[in-house]
Design a protein around this motif. Sequence first.
Motif, PDB file in Angstrom:
ATOM      1  N   SER A 127       0.798   6.925   5.257  1.00  0.00           N
ATOM      2  CA  SER A 127       0.202   6.883   3.932  1.00  0.00           C
ATOM      3  C   SER A 127       0.567   5.608   3.179  1.00  0.00           C
ATOM      4  O   SER A 127      -0.086   5.271   2.203  1.00  0.00           O
ATOM      5  N   THR A 128       1.595   4.895   3.605  1.00  0.00           N
ATOM      6  CA  THR A 128       1.994   3.668   2.923  1.00  0.00           C
ATOM      7  C   THR A 128       1.546   2.415   3.664  1.00  0.00           C
ATOM      8  O   THR A 128       1.826   1.315   3.225  1.00  0.00           O
ATOM      9  N   THR A 129       0.841   2.572   4.788  1.00  0.00           N
ATOM     10  CA  THR A 129       0.364   1.428   5.550  1.00  0.00           C
ATOM     11  C   THR A 129      -0.745   0.726   4.783  1.00  0.00           C
ATOM     12  O   THR A 129      -1.636   1.359   4.248  1.00  0.00           O
ATOM     13  N   THR A 130      -0.670  -0.596   4.732  1.00  0.00           N
ATOM     14  CA  THR A 130      -1.710  -1.387   4.073  1.00  0.00           C
ATOM     15  C   THR A 130      -2.300  -2.359   5.088  1.00  0.00           C
ATOM     16  O   THR A 130      -1.763  -2.542   6.182  1.00  0.00           O
ATOM     17  N   ASN A 131      -3.387  -3.011   4.687  1.00  0.00           N
ATOM     18  CA  ASN A 131      -3.994  -4.015   5.557  1.00  0.00           C
ATOM     19  C   ASN A 131      -3.008  -5.121   5.895  1.00  0.00           C
ATOM     20  O   ASN A 131      -3.075  -5.703   6.977  1.00  0.00           O
ATOM     21  N   ASP A 175       0.022  -4.813   6.682  1.00  0.00           N
ATOM     22  CA  ASP A 175       0.817  -4.393   7.832  1.00  0.00           C
ATOM     23  C   ASP A 175       0.113  -4.698   9.151  1.00  0.00           C
ATOM     24  O   ASP A 175       0.759  -4.810  10.194  1.00  0.00           O
ATOM     25  N   GLN A 205      -6.580  -9.989   6.442  1.00  0.00           N
ATOM     26  CA  GLN A 205      -6.502  -8.898   5.472  1.00  0.00           C
ATOM     27  C   GLN A 205      -7.757  -8.040   5.423  1.00  0.00           C
ATOM     28  O   GLN A 205      -7.697  -6.904   4.974  1.00  0.00           O
ATOM     29  N   SER A 206      -8.901  -8.555   5.922  1.00  0.00           N
ATOM     30  CA  SER A 206     -10.125  -7.760   5.844  1.00  0.00           C
ATOM     31  C   SER A 206     -11.070  -7.937   7.024  1.00  0.00           C
ATOM     32  O   SER A 206     -12.131  -7.331   7.058  1.00  0.00           O
ATOM     33  N   SER A 251     -11.624  -1.897   6.726  1.00  0.00           N
ATOM     34  CA  SER A 251     -10.891  -1.452   5.549  1.00  0.00           C
ATOM     35  C   SER A 251     -10.072  -0.243   5.965  1.00  0.00           C
ATOM     36  O   SER A 251     -10.388   0.413   6.966  1.00  0.00           O
ATOM     37  N   THR A 252      -9.000   0.027   5.228  1.00  0.00           N
ATOM     38  CA  THR A 252      -8.156   1.175   5.547  1.00  0.00           C
ATOM     39  C   THR A 252      -8.013   2.064   4.319  1.00  0.00           C
ATOM     40  O   THR A 252      -8.087   1.606   3.186  1.00  0.00           O
ATOM     41  N   SER A 253      -7.800   3.333   4.611  1.00  0.00           N
ATOM     42  CA  SER A 253      -7.496   4.320   3.587  1.00  0.00           C
ATOM     43  C   SER A 253      -6.512   5.283   4.216  1.00  0.00           C
ATOM     44  O   SER A 253      -6.882   6.064   5.105  1.00  0.00           O
TER      45      SER A 253
END
Length: 195
Positions: free
Chosen positions: A32-36, A38, A82-83, A121-123
């Motif tokens: 749940s804390t993973t971001t792009n 990472d 990042q994207s 994208s991530t969610s």
Amino acid sequence: MKKFLGLLSLFALLTAFTCENEPLDTDLSNASTTTNLDLVGAWDLQEFSVTLNSSTSFEGQTFSSDIDIASTEVDYVVEFTQSSFVTNGSYSYSTNVVFDGETISSEPQSLENVTGNGTYSTSGDEMTVDGSFFEFEFDGMDNSVLQGEQTANFEISNDGQTLTFTQIETVTETDGMTGTEIVNSVNSISVWSRQ
């Protein structure tokens, strides 16, 4: 039948980044804390596997097939910004097909100079990809059918060195004209290591 074979090829290819029996050193609470951020960087494919189950019902008859695909050799990289992402390299895989109880095995297939690109994208632990992780041509089939939006779950290990994608999906398609119903289930997993 052409559409059915196209769907089989499509599902097998869309999930060509998978792996079986690989120990996962992940922490679900970390997802749940993973971001792009990472994901940014290059990741080497370690192995993949795909299981595709398909059932076609037409005029009271049902035909089933099970396809198991597993990597045999890999030299393939995905690099995330990042994207967006780009891929390149080669890989080989073996296929085992069971169609209505009859087993058909194939020799390993090799794909060389494979490339792809797209955006993502991530969610939470879900990644949505628009593009293709690879380019592909099979019996003259254009790879444009492999383009478009797809979703898979992903996890990054606590030490940030292992990336695992999983995709479990069932798609049912019914032809209103003929009443033919096709149910395809795919279960795939791929494991990547940070360069």
